[in-house]
Design a protein around this motif. Structure first.
Motif, mmCIF file in Angstrom:
data_model
loop_
_atom_site.group_PDB
_atom_site.id
_atom_site.type_symbol
_atom_site.label_atom_id
_atom_site.label_comp_id
_atom_site.label_asym_id
_atom_site.label_seq_id
_atom_site.Cartn_x
_atom_site.Cartn_y
_atom_site.Cartn_z
ATOM 1 N N PHE A 1 2.039 -0.066 42.176
ATOM 2 C CA PHE A 1 3.139 0.366 41.306
ATOM 3 C C PHE A 1 3.283 -0.600 40.122
ATOM 4 C CE2 PHE A 1 6.150 3.824 42.559
ATOM 5 C CZ PHE A 1 5.333 4.417 43.493
ATOM 6 N N TRP A 2 2.787 -1.820 40.274
ATOM 7 C CA TRP A 2 2.930 -2.822 39.200
ATOM 8 C C TRP A 2 1.657 -2.976 38.381
ATOM 9 C CZ3 TRP A 2 7.917 -3.696 38.926
ATOM 10 C CH2 TRP A 2 8.674 -3.531 40.084
ATOM 11 N N THR A 3 0.592 -2.262 38.756
ATOM 12 C CA THR A 3 -0.662 -2.390 37.996
ATOM 13 C C THR A 3 -1.259 -1.039 37.602
ATOM 14 O OG1 THR A 3 -2.014 -2.253 40.013
ATOM 15 C CG2 THR A 3 -1.293 -4.463 39.332
ATOM 16 N N GLY A 4 -0.927 -0.006 38.308
ATOM 17 C CA GLY A 4 -1.528 1.321 38.076
ATOM 18 C C GLY A 4 -2.933 1.425 38.651
ATOM 19 N N GLU A 5 -3.358 0.382 39.386
ATOM 20 C CA GLU A 5 -4.744 0.392 39.883
ATOM 21 C C GLU A 5 -4.840 1.010 41.270
ATOM 22 O OE1 GLU A 5 -6.038 -3.627 39.417
ATOM 23 O OE2 GLU A 5 -5.690 -3.523 37.256
ATOM 24 N N THR A 6 -5.045 2.313 41.265
ATOM 25 C CA THR A 6 -5.221 3.049 42.509
ATOM 26 C C THR A 6 -6.242 4.156 42.277
ATOM 27 O OG1 THR A 6 -4.166 4.630 44.000
ATOM 28 C CG2 THR A 6 -3.125 4.370 41.875
ATOM 29 N N ARG A 7 -6.872 4.596 43.366
ATOM 30 C CA ARG A 7 -7.850 5.684 43.224
ATOM 31 C C ARG A 7 -7.179 7.054 43.195
ATOM 32 N NH1 ARG A 7 -11.783 3.826 47.949
ATOM 33 N NH2 ARG A 7 -9.726 3.519 48.839
ATOM 34 N N LEU A 8 -5.884 7.087 43.447
ATOM 35 C CA LEU A 8 -5.139 8.350 43.330
ATOM 36 C C LEU A 8 -4.998 8.600 41.825
ATOM 37 C CD1 LEU A 8 -2.460 7.023 45.770
ATOM 38 C CD2 LEU A 8 -3.717 9.096 46.288
ATOM 39 N N ARG A 9 -5.785 9.514 41.290
ATOM 40 C CA ARG A 9 -5.876 9.591 39.828
ATOM 41 C C ARG A 9 -4.545 9.998 39.179
ATOM 42 N NH1 ARG A 9 -8.298 13.254 35.793
ATOM 43 N NH2 ARG A 9 -8.878 11.921 34.045
ATOM 44 N N CYS A 10 -3.813 10.887 39.824
ATOM 45 C CA CYS A 10 -2.536 11.313 39.232
ATOM 46 C C CYS A 10 -1.576 10.122 39.138
ATOM 47 C CB CYS A 10 -1.921 12.435 40.067
ATOM 48 S SG CYS A 10 -1.830 12.070 41.823
ATOM 49 N N ILE B 1 1.496 6.074 36.501
ATOM 50 C CA ILE B 1 2.005 4.702 36.559
ATOM 51 C C ILE B 1 1.369 3.874 35.447
ATOM 52 C CG2 ILE B 1 2.063 2.575 37.952
ATOM 53 C CD1 ILE B 1 2.502 4.319 40.388
ATOM 54 N N GLY B 2 0.054 4.063 35.230
ATOM 55 C CA GLY B 2 -0.618 3.319 34.153
ATOM 56 C C GLY B 2 0.060 3.581 32.822
ATOM 57 N N ASN C 1 9.640 -10.251 33.145
ATOM 58 C CA ASN C 1 9.423 -8.875 32.695
ATOM 59 C C ASN C 1 8.080 -8.396 33.206
ATOM 60 O OD1 ASN C 1 7.229 -9.135 30.384
ATOM 61 N ND2 ASN C 1 8.624 -10.874 30.199
ATOM 62 N N PHE C 2 7.762 -7.132 32.965
ATOM 63 C CA PHE C 2 6.432 -6.603 33.297
ATOM 64 C C PHE C 2 6.100 -5.512 32.284
ATOM 65 C CE2 PHE C 2 7.291 -2.411 35.283
ATOM 66 C CZ PHE C 2 8.666 -2.479 35.353
ATOM 67 N N GLY C 3 4.861 -5.024 32.334
ATOM 68 C CA GLY C 3 4.437 -3.961 31.419
ATOM 69 C C GLY C 3 3.955 -4.519 30.096
ATOM 70 N N ASP C 4 3.326 -3.633 29.321
ATOM 71 C CA ASP C 4 2.756 -4.027 28.034
ATOM 72 C C ASP C 4 3.869 -4.142 26.987
ATOM 73 O OD1 ASP C 4 1.444 -4.193 25.641
ATOM 74 O OD2 ASP C 4 0.068 -2.524 26.004
ATOM 75 N N PRO C 5 4.068 -5.338 26.377
ATOM 76 C CA PRO C 5 5.167 -5.459 25.415
ATOM 77 C C PRO C 5 4.914 -4.724 24.089
ATOM 78 C CG PRO C 5 4.143 -7.617 25.820
ATOM 79 C CD PRO C 5 3.397 -6.610 26.643
ATOM 80 N N ASP D 1 18.520 -9.594 33.462
ATOM 81 C CA ASP D 1 18.029 -9.990 34.793
ATOM 82 C C ASP D 1 18.565 -9.172 35.971
ATOM 83 O OD1 ASP D 1 16.907 -11.893 33.226
ATOM 84 O OD2 ASP D 1 17.818 -13.622 34.212
ATOM 85 N N TYR D 2 19.420 -8.167 35.744
ATOM 86 C CA TYR D 2 19.980 -7.469 36.910
ATOM 87 C C TYR D 2 18.919 -6.651 37.635
ATOM 88 C CZ TYR D 2 20.430 -3.313 33.944
ATOM 89 O OH TYR D 2 20.166 -2.263 33.101
ATOM 90 N N VAL D 3 17.796 -6.400 36.935
ATOM 91 C CA VAL D 3 16.636 -5.789 37.565
ATOM 92 C C VAL D 3 15.436 -6.303 36.772
ATOM 93 C CG1 VAL D 3 16.487 -3.673 36.154
ATOM 94 C CG2 VAL D 3 15.881 -3.555 38.540
ATOM 95 N N LEU D 4 14.228 -6.226 37.333
ATOM 96 C CA LEU D 4 13.047 -6.661 36.587
ATOM 97 C C LEU D 4 12.706 -5.570 35.566
ATOM 98 C CD1 LEU D 4 10.824 -8.829 36.345
ATOM 99 C CD2 LEU D 4 9.467 -7.466 37.941
ATOM 100 N N HIS D 5 12.739 -5.949 34.269
ATOM 101 C CA HIS D 5 12.609 -4.945 33.221
ATOM 102 C C HIS D 5 11.222 -4.896 32.577
ATOM 103 C CE1 HIS D 5 17.136 -4.939 32.800
ATOM 104 N NE2 HIS D 5 16.838 -3.666 32.752
ATOM 105 N N HIS D 6 10.866 -3.712 32.133
ATOM 106 C CA HIS D 6 9.680 -3.538 31.300
ATOM 107 C C HIS D 6 9.919 -4.288 29.986
ATOM 108 C CE1 HIS D 6 6.423 -1.683 29.070
ATOM 109 N NE2 HIS D 6 6.075 -0.962 30.120
ATOM 110 N N ALA D 7 8.839 -4.941 29.508
ATOM 111 C CA ALA D 7 8.949 -5.742 28.289
ATOM 112 C C ALA D 7 9.435 -4.906 27.103
ATOM 113 C CB ALA D 7 7.580 -6.348 27.979
ATOM 114 N N GLN D 8 8.959 -3.677 26.999
ATOM 115 C CA GLN D 8 9.356 -2.857 25.839
ATOM 116 C C GLN D 8 10.847 -2.513 25.859
ATOM 117 O OE1 GLN D 8 6.830 0.523 24.803
ATOM 118 N NE2 GLN D 8 5.088 -0.531 25.686
#
Ligand SMILES: Cc1cc2nc3c(=O)[nH]c(=O)nc-3n(C[C@H](O)[C@H](O)[C@H](O)COP(=O)(O)OP(=O)(O)OC[C@H]3O[C@@H](n4cnc5c(N)ncnc54)[C@H](O)[C@@H]3O)c2cc1C
Ligand code: SF4
Length: 509
Positions: free
Chosen positions: A341-350, A355-356, A216-220, A38-45
């Motif tokens: 930053f938490w979804t990757g849903e932006t029109r900036l393709r790079c 992020i995705g 957590n966040f991200g795809d486990p 819990d010291y930071v919000l971690h990616h599930a993987q």
């Protein structure tokens, strides 16, 4: 009386001298604790891979005859605090001595030192044996210098350890550094190596983590997690990389592509950072490949520089600058991260790609971290501490000792240029040259002003204009400031207006 030895979750080195013999009076303890999840919000993987590797490690130690106390996340005896769990075990055994290997995180080092001072039993910190340099080596080497050049540190280590050396002072091939040859874009050929990593089903462990309420966040990817579970898998990964990735590593080290998420990168950072692998053996295998004619010198030197150079160096910077390193913010940037930053849903393709992919794989390679995500974060004026927390949470290999100097120093220049000789920022021209991201992007990489103009372009010039008092004296930026001076007043005003509009709607880009 017993001796209690603490093994942290990133100390999974079965070859540590502690394990050379089994002794009935020596007890080991490992724990899955909320303090660490819990010291930071971690990616599930990241949560899954570390706990799975810890459970595997403990099983191997037990089978080798060591006495282990393992506290699972859902164990009713688990207080979820490192020191409260230690208190309980010290009293239960009872133990008259607590030993721990030097932690790599300042946070844990401080906690254990303070805890040790409260104990009436002996508390001893042992060498972790995991690096080629001591914590304070870079600090001592660069003492009093304004800039800490990695190259200087790296060459000393090459000589000291006889890595890629012809004689004691002459590097193989007569050059120390082949970086200038390592800057090609990837045209789709040669083919990228297949992903040889073994997939594991960690469904039950994932249920334990979720039931414990760990955020957590991200795809486990819980049923097909591909990060190595133990040293043998990591060794298999190195061998496959040396055969198929290393020969092209140099050429395409800086390249980026929507057709390959890892290109010719090794994917070894998780195994290295949880100490399944020793950096010396990875360096040794890469050098051997060169000596046997299986990989060119430019590729091998480039790869070794990352591990012997950058990895040891940033660790030295971390220990020299902590505490307080995370608070540096030379540009006084304060914007929060855009929601995408938490979804990757932006029109900036790079950014959607980088992020995705980070959310999907818990991984992005160096150029994506530096020249896409970090580049944008710096140009857009995002708060370095928020960016740091994001990087620390999202990547499978993120531990503060290596993540913080890379994010704050190398990428965001928030330390005012201790690590980087100039800010690593670019306009769309560089991204277009080194990747295929711009093809099919909503934004026009060649335009600077207008609704569809690539935001990197105006932000790039605006960044240098806004920060001229800090940066214009930097000799490495002479060309940038000469170009800026050639812009008309109208152009400058248009850039500034465009940048203000971009920053006002970051969430909608
Ligand atoms: C903003 C930012 C944040 C980063 N955060 C981390 C982090 O949290 N953890 C981490 O291990 N690396 C971090 N890096 C460094 C680098 O991006 C990763 O080590 C690398 O992408 C891991 O993938 P790989 O194993 O395929 O590496 P490869 O490209 O195959 O490189 C081989 C090895 O070299 C080492 N290495 C390469 N570059 C660096 C570097 N700059 N600093 C330290 N070691 C390096 C790693 O151990 C890596 O496994 C960060 C870089 C940036 C720009
Ligand atoms: S045009 Fe701009 S936003 Fe789009 S991919 Fe290229 S650099 Fe990224």
């Amino acid at each position: 009386m017993s001796r209690l030895r603490l093994i942290l979750g990133d100390q999974l080195n079965p070859r540590h001298s502690w394990f050379a013999e089994t002794r009935p009076d020596v007890h080991y303890v490992m724990m899955e604790i909320r303090q660490e999840t819990d010291y930071v919000l971690h990616h599930a993987q990241k949560l899954l891979a570390i706990f799975a590797a810890m459970r595997d490690f403990v099983g191997k130690l037990e089978r080798a005859g060591h006495r282990i106390h393992y506290l699972r996340i859902d164990d009713p005896r688990n207080t979820q605090s490192l020191t409260a769990n230690l208190d309980g075990l010290i009293a239960e055994l009872p133990a008259d001595r607590l030993e721990y290997q030097e932690p790599d995180e300042w946070r844990l080092d401080r906690q254990l030192r303070r805890y040790g001072e409260t104990l009436t039993i002996h508390c001893i910190s042992a060498d972790s044996e995991h690096f080629l340099t001591k914590r304070d080596e870079a600090g001592r080497l660069f003492e009093g210098r304004r800039q800490w050049l990695m190259e200087h540190f790296y060459r000393r280590l090459r000589q000291r350890h006889g890595v890629l050396m012809e004689t004691a002072s002459r590097p193989v091939g007569g050059r120390w550094n082949f970086d200038t040859e390592n800057r090609k874009a990837w045209p789709g050929q040669p083919a990228v190596p297949p992903d040889v990593r073994i997939q594991h089903d960690h469904g039950p462990l994932w249920k334990d983590i979720v039931a414990a309420g760990v955020r957590n966040f991200g795809d486990p990817r819980a049923e097909r997690l591909a990060w190595p579970l133990h040293r043998d898998e990591a060794l298999m990964q190195i061998d496959a990389f040396i055969d198929q990735g290393l020969p092209h590593f140099g050429d395409y080290q800086d390249a980026m592509s929507s057709r390959s998420w890892r290109l010719f990168h090794s994917l070894l950072s998780f195994a290295l950072n949880v100490k399944m692998l020793d950096p010396r053996e990875v360096i040794g295998k890469a050098e051997q490949a060169y000596r046997e004619g299986r990989a060119p010198l430019a590729a091998v030197e480039g790869f070794i520089r990352q591990i012997l150079g950058w990895r040891e160096y940033v660790r030295g910077v971390y220990w020299a600058r902590m505490p307080g390193h995370a608070e540096q913010n030379v540009f006084q940037h304060t914007r929060p991260l855009p929601a995408w930053f938490w979804t990757g849903e932006t029109r900036l393709r790079c950014l959607a790609q980088a992020i995705g992919q980070s959310l999907e794989q818990a991984y992005a390679h160096h150029s994506q971290r530096l020249m896409i995500i970090g580049n944008f974060a710096l140009l857009a004026g995002q708060d370095p501490a928020a960016v740091h927390r994001w990087y620390l949470g999202v990547y499978i290999d993120a531990f503060e000792w290596v993540e913080l100097p890379n994010t704050l120093g190398m990428s965001l220049y928030a330390d005012g240029g201790l690590l980087a000789t100039k800010p690593y920022v670019s306009s769309a021209a560089y991204i277009g040259r080194m990747s295929d991201y711009c093809k099919g992007c909503h934004y026009d990489r060649k335009a600077r002003i207008g609704e569809r103009a690539c935001p990197f372009n105006a932000l790039y010039w605006d960044f240098f204009a806004r920060h001229a008092p800090l940066l214009s004296g930097n000799p490495r930026l002479g060309m940038v400031y000469r170009q800026l001076a050639k812009l008309s007043k109208d152009d400058r005003e248009a850039i500034s207006g465009q940048s203000d509009r971009i920053r006002a709607r970051l969430d909608d880009l």
